[in-house]
Enzyme design. Structure first.
Site, PDB file in Angstrom:
ATOM      1  N   ARG A  54      11.939   7.811  -0.700  1.00  0.00           N
ATOM      2  CA  ARG A  54      11.563   8.411   0.573  1.00  0.00           C
ATOM      3  C   ARG A  54      10.303   7.764   1.173  1.00  0.00           C
ATOM      4  O   ARG A  54      10.298   7.338   2.308  1.00  0.00           O
ATOM      5  CB  ARG A  54      11.326   9.912   0.360  1.00  0.00           C
ATOM      6  CG  ARG A  54      11.345  10.735   1.617  1.00  0.00           C
ATOM      7  CD  ARG A  54      11.118  12.212   1.353  1.00  0.00           C
ATOM      8  NE  ARG A  54      12.325  12.930   0.998  1.00  0.00           N
ATOM      9  CZ  ARG A  54      12.744  13.140  -0.225  1.00  0.00           C
ATOM     10  NH1 ARG A  54      12.058  12.685  -1.246  1.00  0.00           N
ATOM     11  NH2 ARG A  54      13.851  13.795  -0.471  1.00  0.00           N
ATOM     12  N   THR A  55       9.240   7.688   0.379  1.00  0.00           N
ATOM     13  CA  THR A  55       7.974   7.165   0.909  1.00  0.00           C
ATOM     14  C   THR A  55       8.080   5.679   1.228  1.00  0.00           C
ATOM     15  O   THR A  55       7.618   5.219   2.272  1.00  0.00           O
ATOM     16  CB  THR A  55       6.831   7.413  -0.107  1.00  0.00           C
ATOM     17  OG1 THR A  55       6.796   8.814  -0.410  1.00  0.00           O
ATOM     18  CG2 THR A  55       5.494   7.004   0.476  1.00  0.00           C
ATOM     19  N   LYS A  82       6.193  -8.169 -16.768  1.00  0.00           N
ATOM     20  CA  LYS A  82       5.875  -9.196 -17.776  1.00  0.00           C
ATOM     21  C   LYS A  82       4.401  -9.103 -18.188  1.00  0.00           C
ATOM     22  O   LYS A  82       3.885  -9.968 -18.886  1.00  0.00           O
ATOM     23  CB  LYS A  82       6.150 -10.598 -17.207  1.00  0.00           C
ATOM     24  CG  LYS A  82       7.589 -10.813 -16.783  1.00  0.00           C
ATOM     25  CD  LYS A  82       7.739 -12.132 -16.033  1.00  0.00           C
ATOM     26  CE  LYS A  82       9.076 -12.179 -15.304  1.00  0.00           C
ATOM     27  NZ  LYS A  82       9.079 -13.152 -14.210  1.00  0.00           N
ATOM     28  N   ARG A 104       1.743   2.462  -4.300  1.00  0.00           N
ATOM     29  CA  ARG A 104       1.978   3.659  -5.107  1.00  0.00           C
ATOM     30  C   ARG A 104       1.878   3.241  -6.557  1.00  0.00           C
ATOM     31  O   ARG A 104       2.490   2.263  -6.976  1.00  0.00           O
ATOM     32  CB  ARG A 104       3.354   4.249  -4.845  1.00  0.00           C
ATOM     33  CG  ARG A 104       3.702   5.295  -5.893  1.00  0.00           C
ATOM     34  CD  ARG A 104       4.833   6.181  -5.514  1.00  0.00           C
ATOM     35  NE  ARG A 104       4.461   7.069  -4.440  1.00  0.00           N
ATOM     36  CZ  ARG A 104       5.181   8.129  -4.092  1.00  0.00           C
ATOM     37  NH1 ARG A 104       6.290   8.406  -4.730  1.00  0.00           N
ATOM     38  NH2 ARG A 104       4.793   8.905  -3.106  1.00  0.00           N
ATOM     39  N   HIS A 132      -2.189  11.720  -2.204  1.00  0.00           N
ATOM     40  CA  HIS A 132      -1.039  11.192  -1.452  1.00  0.00           C
ATOM     41  C   HIS A 132      -1.337  11.493   0.027  1.00  0.00           C
ATOM     42  O   HIS A 132      -0.735  12.374   0.622  1.00  0.00           O
ATOM     43  CB  HIS A 132       0.241  11.889  -1.912  1.00  0.00           C
ATOM     44  CG  HIS A 132       1.510  11.238  -1.425  1.00  0.00           C
ATOM     45  ND1 HIS A 132       1.515  10.203  -0.505  1.00  0.00           N
ATOM     46  CD2 HIS A 132       2.817  11.498  -1.716  1.00  0.00           C
ATOM     47  CE1 HIS A 132       2.787   9.848  -0.266  1.00  0.00           C
ATOM     48  NE2 HIS A 132       3.579  10.616  -0.986  1.00  0.00           N
TER      49      HIS A 132
END
Length: 302
Positions: A54-55, A82, A104, A132
């Site tokens: 969604r974000t 990695k 994020r 957020h």
């Protein structure tokens, strides 16, 4: 404003400017051609270390509507898996000349660290259980659009406060914008530091509902829970779930919000989720306008 890392960094005027800008940009979404040339030639990198359909999609659409070039960098299948560090990734983005980085990350504070390593603007799209900010801004925008104001409103944020970055960002922003916030949760789902937050706390949802204009339900974040925080799903729903009976206890024009994804039947019943008093679908649509506003104000220059 160069970065958007925390809603706590925003003054009241800055927050209102973002909401007002989003309201203007929302009109673009109603046009047949939904693009503005505002950020042509700018590059926005979506740097997602955690899954978020969604974000991430919302930021991508927002940047594209402003004509920016968008690079989606999913850390899952990249050099990060990695073992490349956040700092090395940041230096790579810096070398590519990213104007804005939307990040994020599972670690609280990651966005702040990144802001120290790149020249471009950093937008925090969720760091750990910390903040957020664009979610809180789109929530505030949705409330203002629905109820016409934020000043003096009574907002209850209900559920898994402990694991929620949305709750902290909302408490800070709503308080700045003049709303009164009450957190409602079982004691096991409240952070230890909750007494330092600028809000009230209650363990009794039914007592809070009749005097509440906005109820924000939070998702129970099972993936962050490594211990038992409540006896059972049924027990949680009985104490803290939103159903038709509880909706009826609220004032007539009060609204129910949820940042998504909703766990129907646990924190919210299907009846409430599909009710016209529930703003979930609007929140998603408003998220695009709000994120356009933030990108425009950070990267647009004027």
């Amino acid at each position: 404003m160069r970065h958007l890392l925390s809603t706590g960094d925003l003054t009241r005027d800055e927050a209102v400017l973002i909401l007002d800008t989003a309201a203007e940009l929302a009109q673009v979404g109603d046009r047949s051609v939904k693009k503005l040339p505002t950020l042509r030639g700018r590059t926005v990198v979506n740097l997602f270390y955690e899954d978020s359909t969604r974000t991430r999609t919302s930021f991508e659409i927002a940047a594209k509507r402003l004509s920016a070039d968008v690079v989606n960098f999913s850390a899952k299948g990249s050099s990060v898996s990695k073992g490349e560090s956040l700092k090395d990734t940041a230096l790579t983005l810096q070398a590519m000349g990213a104007d804005g980085v939307v990040i994020r990350h599972g670690a609280s504070g990651a966005a702040h660290r990144l802001a120290g390593w790149v020249d471009g603007s950093v937008l925090n799209a969720g760091d750990g259980t910390h903040e957020h900010p664009t979610q809180a801004l789109l929530d505030a925008y949705t409330v203002r659009t629905r109820l016409g104001r934020l000043e003096g409103l009574r907002v209850a944020i209900v559920g898994d406060i402990l694991h929620s970055r949305v709750a902290r960002s909302n408490v800070l922003l709503l308080t700045t914008l003049g709303a009164h916030v009450t957190l409602v949760a079982p004691p096991t789902l409240l952070p230890v530091s909750v007494h330092t937050w600028p809000c009230e706390v209650s363990y009794d949802l039914d007592a809070v509902l009749p005097k509440t204009d906005v109820v924000m339900m939070l998702r129970v974040q099972a993936e962050r829970m490594h211990a038992s925080f409540f006896p059972s799903v049924r027990e949680y729903s009985r104490g803290y779930g939103m159903d038709g009976a509880r909706l009826d206890r609220m004032p007539r024009d009060a609204i129910v919000m949820h940042p998504g994804p909703m766990v129907r039947g646990m924190e919210i019943s299907a009846e409430v989720a599909d009710s016209p008093r529930c703003t979930v679908v609007e929140q998603v649509a408003n998220g695009v306008s709000l994120r356009m506003a933030v990108l425009y104000l950070l990267l647009g220059g004027s």
